[in-house]
Write an enzyme that holds these catalytic residues in place. Sequence first.
Site, PDB file in Angstrom:
ATOM      1  N   TYR A  12       0.824  -1.218  -0.044  1.00 40.14           N
ATOM      2  CA  TYR A  12       0.039   0.069   0.135  1.00 40.14           C
ATOM      3  C   TYR A  12       0.788   1.188  -0.089  1.00 40.14           C
ATOM      4  O   TYR A  12       0.394   2.444  -0.137  1.00 40.14           O
ATOM      5  CB  TYR A  12      -1.087   0.281   1.251  1.00 40.14           C
ATOM      6  CG  TYR A  12      -1.882  -0.856   1.170  1.00 40.14           C
ATOM      7  CD1 TYR A  12      -2.340  -2.076   0.170  1.00 40.14           C
ATOM      8  CD2 TYR A  12      -2.828  -1.371   2.301  1.00 40.14           C
ATOM      9  CE1 TYR A  12      -3.073  -2.701   0.173  1.00 40.14           C
ATOM     10  CE2 TYR A  12      -3.811  -2.350   2.589  1.00 40.14           C
ATOM     11  CZ  TYR A  12      -3.743  -2.993   1.489  1.00 40.14           C
ATOM     12  OH  TYR A  12      -4.649  -4.124   1.349  1.00 40.14           O
TER      13      TYR A  12
ATOM     14  N   LYS B 125       4.023 -15.342   2.743  1.00 42.35           N
ATOM     15  CA  LYS B 125       3.779 -16.096   1.517  1.00 42.35           C
ATOM     16  C   LYS B 125       5.132 -16.353   0.991  1.00 42.35           C
ATOM     17  O   LYS B 125       5.646 -15.835   0.137  1.00 42.35           O
ATOM     18  CB  LYS B 125       3.120 -15.507   0.430  1.00 42.35           C
ATOM     19  CG  LYS B 125       2.611 -16.193  -0.773  1.00 42.35           C
ATOM     20  CD  LYS B 125       1.551 -17.072  -0.793  1.00 42.35           C
ATOM     21  CE  LYS B 125       1.315 -17.813  -1.881  1.00 42.35           C
ATOM     22  NZ  LYS B 125       0.435 -19.112  -1.816  1.00 42.35           N
TER      23      LYS B 125
ATOM     24  N   ASP C 135      -2.786 -18.001   2.352  1.00 35.14           N
ATOM     25  CA  ASP C 135      -3.642 -18.908   1.934  1.00 35.14           C
ATOM     26  C   ASP C 135      -4.208 -19.949   2.751  1.00 35.14           C
ATOM     27  O   ASP C 135      -5.555 -19.768   3.067  1.00 35.14           O
ATOM     28  CB  ASP C 135      -3.376 -19.314   0.665  1.00 35.14           C
ATOM     29  CG  ASP C 135      -2.152 -19.998   0.284  1.00 35.14           C
ATOM     30  OD1 ASP C 135      -1.238 -19.721   1.298  1.00 35.14           O
ATOM     31  OD2 ASP C 135      -1.641 -20.546  -1.059  1.00 35.14           O
TER      32      ASP C 135
ATOM     33  N   ASP D 119      -4.774  -7.029   6.445  1.00 30.87           N
ATOM     34  CA  ASP D 119      -6.202  -6.201   6.029  1.00 30.87           C
ATOM     35  C   ASP D 119      -7.022  -7.004   5.528  1.00 30.87           C
ATOM     36  O   ASP D 119      -8.117  -7.028   6.192  1.00 30.87           O
ATOM     37  CB  ASP D 119      -5.578  -5.082   4.752  1.00 30.87           C
ATOM     38  CG  ASP D 119      -6.843  -4.174   4.621  1.00 30.87           C
ATOM     39  OD1 ASP D 119      -7.824  -4.144   5.195  1.00 30.87           O
ATOM     40  OD2 ASP D 119      -6.725  -3.549   3.335  1.00 30.87           O
TER      41      ASP D 119
ATOM     42  N   ASP E 167     -10.242  -8.483   8.637  1.00 30.91           N
ATOM     43  CA  ASP E 167     -11.696  -8.305   8.323  1.00 30.91           C
ATOM     44  C   ASP E 167     -12.436  -9.782   8.283  1.00 30.91           C
ATOM     45  O   ASP E 167     -13.371  -9.995   8.701  1.00 30.91           O
ATOM     46  CB  ASP E 167     -11.950  -7.823   6.747  1.00 30.91           C
ATOM     47  CG  ASP E 167     -11.992  -6.186   7.111  1.00 30.91           C
ATOM     48  OD1 ASP E 167     -11.571  -5.799   7.968  1.00 30.91           O
ATOM     49  OD2 ASP E 167     -12.633  -5.626   6.067  1.00 30.91           O
TER      50      ASP E 167
END
Length: 382
Positions: A162, A211, A243, A267, A271
């Site tokens: 980001y 990852k 994942d 992020d 959620d």
Amino acid sequence: MVYRITVSYHEKGAFGMNLNIVCIPGDGIGPEIVSEAKKVLDQVADKFGHKISYQDILMGGASIDACGEPLTQEAIATAKAADAVLMGSIGGNTATSPWYQLPPHLRPEAGLLKLRKELNLFANLRPAYLYGELKEACPLRDDIIGSGFDMMIMRELTGGLYFGERSTKEIDGVMTAVDTLTYTEHEIRRIAIKGFEIAMKRRKKVTSVDKANVLDSSRLWRKVVEEVAKDYPEVTLEHMLVDNCAMQLVKDPKQFDVILTENMFGDILSDEASMVTGSIGMLSSASLNDTKFGLYEPSGGSAPDIAGKGIANPIATILSAAMMLRYSFDLDKEADAIEKAVKQVLEEGYRTIDIMPQDEKKRTDVTQIGTAKMGDLIAERI
Ligand code: NAD
């Protein structure tokens, strides 16, 4: 940033602290929920022999209306001089509020982004805790929920995808977009230290999510996290690919204590984790820098649809205040007292409208109350 806490001998005979807290009531339901958190904090101060002084600053729409900008330099200076910041929420109805006719850098949210940057808040903490009494709000099966779960998502907030360089341009006649994911050793180390410190106050397990089978940034992440882990021999460290973590959160959320991860993965996972706990009105959060300083706020927004009606759920803000006591001031007993009081009020069947049972038949077992009453009942049970 100067971290300043004064310890004084309190007349009740306990060593009390003088806490200097800046409050940002903000917009919408913000002022209503912050005043309930103050009510509970005052009760804690009284019971445990601390002295709390509050100073309010304007941010968001309230500051645009009063000062023509979402956050003034003076407000930033006041926040920087505090021991911690407690915030309600900012913003209005994005479709109808005149604040959203302004250029992006003058809109309410720009104030919060500026404050986070000025305070160097790089670590975001979001607990996901399922109260037994609110089990029915959890979309998972009973056998998966079991006796409930209690985890903390720790997300790096100021690096990664980001904040990397980005561009969109035509290359050889084809539109091509590039985003860059950069992490330095320093950025990973400071969030990892926070993650292990938080785990030491909990069940002493860190799941570092990356990852590393694909990304160089993840391989560096893993290496640095392993180095930091050596300083915390009591904490169990495991690595998990992102994942797999997304699957495990709905397959077996009980396995997690602290989930430590980078910005974008955090992020998405935070959620997902908050969804499995039910109402937005119950979710607290904290953003910390590399001292003990933090900004504490509910995860939800300013809820303009219910503002001023006295029906907002203040529990997320009250639990954010508990996080403040635990993580900025090391007042674990006081934080426990707030969390216990919240649990007790729920056990006694008190609910704000957002956490009322969906099933009509079950509504007769509980009592619907408003914002101020919820604050009163929690304060009384401290
Ligand atoms: P929202 O979280 O404000 O509201 C979503 C829904 O949840 C609404 O139905 C609302 O009534 C309900 N809700 C939220 N908090 C509640 C509470 N404590 N008790 C009971 N119900 C609650 O999200 P939104 O409607 O998308 O955003 C409204 C405004 O809030 C926007 O301007 C947005 O930018 C802003 N916002 C601010 C923050 C922040 O201050 N950190 C975070 C998110 C959104």
